[in-house]
Structure formats: structure tokens, C-alpha cells
Write an enzyme that holds these catalytic residues in place. Sequence first.
Site, PDB file in Angstrom:
ATOM      1  N   LYS A 100     -15.049   0.693  24.454  1.00 47.61           N
ATOM      2  CA  LYS A 100     -16.070  -0.176  23.876  1.00 47.61           C
ATOM      3  C   LYS A 100     -17.102   0.696  23.173  1.00 47.61           C
ATOM      4  CE  LYS A 100     -20.087  -1.666  24.618  1.00 47.61           C
ATOM      5  NZ  LYS A 100     -20.588  -1.779  23.253  1.00 47.61           N
ATOM      6  N   GLU A 128     -22.432  10.124  31.832  1.00 49.50           N
ATOM      7  CA  GLU A 128     -23.164  11.091  30.997  1.00 49.50           C
ATOM      8  C   GLU A 128     -24.412  10.363  30.534  1.00 49.50           C
ATOM      9  OE1 GLU A 128     -22.397  14.159  30.428  1.00 49.50           O
ATOM     10  OE2 GLU A 128     -20.286  14.307  30.919  1.00 49.50           O
ATOM     11  N   CYS A 159     -28.898  13.683  23.627  1.00 60.78           N
ATOM     12  CA  CYS A 159     -29.208  13.765  25.052  1.00 60.78           C
ATOM     13  C   CYS A 159     -29.592  15.182  25.484  1.00 60.78           C
ATOM     14  CB  CYS A 159     -28.019  13.273  25.860  1.00 60.78           C
ATOM     15  SG  CYS A 159     -26.501  14.098  25.379  1.00 60.78           S
ATOM     16  N   GLU A 212     -37.787  10.492  27.977  1.00 63.53           N
ATOM     17  CA  GLU A 212     -36.954  10.937  26.852  1.00 63.53           C
ATOM     18  C   GLU A 212     -37.538  10.394  25.535  1.00 63.53           C
ATOM     19  OE1 GLU A 212     -32.975   9.327  27.172  1.00 63.53           O
ATOM     20  OE2 GLU A 212     -32.082  11.159  26.417  1.00 63.53           O
TER      21      GLU A 212
END
Length: 481
Positions: A176, A251, A285, A385
Site C-alpha cells: 500500500k 521504520e 527520517c 521532528e
Amino acid sequence: MMKFPEVNNQLFINGEWVDGSEDAVAVYNPSTGEKIADIAQGGTKETAEAIAYAEGAFAGWAATDPKERARILHKIGSLIEENLDRLALIMTLEQGKPLSQSKVEVQTSADSFHWNAEEARRLYGRAIPAPSEHHFLTVYQPLGVVGAITPWNFPSNMIARKIAPALAAGCTVVIKPASATPFSALALAELFVEAGLPKGVANVVMGKSSDIGKELTTNDTVKKITFTGSTEVGQLLNEQSASTLKKVSMELGGHAPFIVFDDADLDQAATSLVTAKFRNNGQVCVSPNRIYVQKSVKKEFTEKLLEAMKTVEVGLGIEDKTVGPLINEEAREHVEAQLKDATDKGATILHGGKRPEDEKFANGPFIEPTVIDGITKDMDIYYVETFGPVIPLIEFETDDEVAEAANDSEFGLASYFFSKNIARISRFSSALEYGMVGVNTMAISQAETPFGGVKHSGFGRENGTEGIHEYVYAKSVCIHD
Ligand code: NAD
């Protein structure tokens, strides 16, 4: 808009292109706001069908000679390389990153296929010393059907890193892709067909994420979930997967520290920081997010950094400058809110910090690459983040102080430091609570080395010799003569 290459816009199930049962949705070019094309949408029903076909294809694929699986995976890798320009253009138009960065990502995807093709042939088990007349063996068996859910920031490579090892191991997959960037996934699926991947071995479904995610995580036929994305969604998928006790790899987010010690090569550190931070406009990331600079070199490093910033340019993805747009307006507002919060609390913007004025940027979520100084722990940017083009500077004095500060994060994905002192290199390589450490380099992600995090950055590894082990179980066989 530059003409969008021809790519199928349907779901790919059992080797067939099919329309979904839901209304198609539009995909937009983030640089210009223009519509690219409509994309078919399925849901629970199509996901269940794709899982059933993947299950049907599993026995045949798992029994395929590893050498033949390797040949097909190499073929996919080679086709990706042959189609590099086209795949990069698709990526830049739907995701926004500068064209040359898309080319690098596409090449990296090819590398994952080539690397894992070889791993298919080297999935060695063990013969264990046993009493006479006995033989103890460990062999690695493929898990079965894998559900893979991927983000928009690396729409090709995040898929390649999951499915190349899964297919190498003998698993079959249902993918997906992120809704913002489905075409990169579908363009890969077209190459699977061309490479001769048997029907049903790899399937791609698009539609409402929560419905597809629910089916993938709760359907007992799926034996493994591999996810790359935010920590929040990762936690949800992990919880859902518990109902069927799947093997899971996650992850997730990161908040990488980048430490500049007083013995560092400051030119190397400054240019490395600028190159790494603005890759994919900071939507990475492993992007450096907290820049700790030792007090005695802070002034000199900042000068070098600001000098290096002069080379950083904003452009439409297709113009191939240093940075393109962010993925959407929400992402830009998140960056702006972090900057406002930091400046309200006393930080100083040394470079950028605004929306670029040129009229051509009016229809996309652009923001100037930014350097901000005087960051402290009470500011959101210190712990949250950013996923945008911001270099936040933090001053430190002692090694102990920076070791503690660098580990003071819920995340544990990537970390970096610059030093020429072997004692420091040794000590900090070990002290940093991160899955990856770059020492005098930002190049921490390649097919040969294991990629992944600890703490709230998740678990599981992609690539390296570890990657394929996420898709197998160890079977112990004890034989008596
Ligand atoms: P996201 O979590 O919003 O989405 C990731 C994927 O999950 C997308 O395909 C999305 O459609 C899907 N999704 C969302 N809600 C879902 C649900 N309820 N059920 C099933 N699927 C669902 O993340 P994003 O915004 O696409 O990506 C950014 C995040 O990904 C950042 O936090 C970044 O750090 C992280 N990331 C991590 C890595 C890594 O390797 N650790 C790599 C790239 C990005």
C-alpha cells in the site's frame, strides 16, 4: 506542467490492472498545485482479494529456485536502471523533490533489488554439532504473505527496501503506497510484469489507508507487516497486528543529533550538514534535526555554515535546484509553527525562515531553507521532528553534556558526529542510543548496511545481510539416522 509520463492508474492485483470499488481521487504536483491524474481506489474488499492472490502465489514462488528468484530480482533492478529518467520524472512531479535527487533515489531502489537478489542465494542456514547418529540443522523459511505500507517521502526506495528482500526470501507481497505518491509504486509494478515476476507475487492496492491497513493487519493470512512512516501510525498498526500475532517491522520517525566537536574538520562538517539537511527538503527520517556545536568552534562553524548556505537554492522540482516544495500545506504550517515557537522563546533566525517571494512559488508549499540559532529544550523543535528545511543550532561545552543531550529523545534512528579524535570516535559510536551512527559522514544508508532504529524509531532492519531475515523464520530440523 511538464507532461506526466504514461503510468497505469489502477490497482495491480494478481498481475491484472483493475479499477477499485471506490471513487478515484486526484494526485497533485506539489510544486505547482496542478492535478496530475486521477488514481483508482479500492478498500477492504480489494485488499482481501490481493491477500488471497498473494497467498495463492506463495507456494510456487517459495519453491522457485533461489537462483531464478535472484535472476528476476536482478532483472527488475536492471529495468529500473534502464527507466531511471522516466521513474525520476514521475517521482519529481508527484513528490516534489529536485530531479537529480529523484534519480539518486531510483538508483538506490535498483541497488536494493540487486543486493537482495544476491541475498536470495546466500540465505545460509547452519549445521549444528550433534550427538552421533543425529543431525541438527537450522534452515530459513519464508514467512508467507507480507503487507507493506510505505510513506510519500521516498516513494520508490521505501518500497524497494521492503519488497526486494521479501521476494528474495520467497515471500509474496501486498503493497500500500502513500496516497500522495502512488505513481512511483505503479511504475515499479509495470516493471515487475516486464521482468516476468509471476502473477500474484507482488500486488499494489490504493484506497483509504485505515481500511487497507486494518485488513492487512488483521487478516490471518498475512504473516508479516512491514511499515515505514510516522511513529503514531506505526503504533496503531503494531497494535492491530497483535490480534493475529504477526511478525512486524517498524521504520518510524527520527530526530537525529548532529554533533560538531572542537577537533572536527569544520569545512567537512558544514558542507556535509548542508547537503544532508536539504536532501528532500529535510523530509527525511534520518535528517539531522538537532545540531550541537562545541562552544569553542561555534562562531567559526556558524560562519562556514552560512557561507555554505549561499549555494542552497529553492526551485520547482523540475528545475532541479537544492530544494523543492514541502509535500503539502500542513507540512509547511508545521515548520512555520516550530520557527515561530522558537523565535517567540528567544531563538534567532540567521538565514531564511520565510516563504519565498517569487510568484512562481505561489501555488506550492515552499519555504526558504533556514538556519536558526539559540535553540533550547523548551522549544518544540528540540524534541519534535521538523520534516522541513531547518538547521537548528545548539551550543554545548563538554562531551558528557552532549552525550546526554543527544540521547535525550524518544527517537533512536540516525545520529552523526564530526571528530578526528579516535577516543571520541570510539566512545560516541558506542554511547549514542541510535540504530545508525555516521562519523564524519552522512552516508549511512546503502544496500550493504542495515538500516533501522531503536526506541520510538521502531525495530527491524532493512538492507544489509539483516534485511532478508525480517521475512523468514528459523526452522530447526533435528534428524536421527
Ligand atoms: P504516515 O505515518 O502518515 O503514513 C505512512 C503510510 O501509512 C502512508 O502510506 C499512509 O497512507 C499510511 N497510513 C496512514 N494512516 C494509516 C492507518 N490508519 N492505517 C494504515 N496505514 C495508514 O507517515 P508519512 O507522513 O507518510 O511519512 C512521514 C513519516 O515517516 C515521518 O515520521 C518519517 O520520519 C517517517 N519515515 C521513517 C523512515 C524510516 O525508515 N524510519 C523512512 C521514511 C519516513
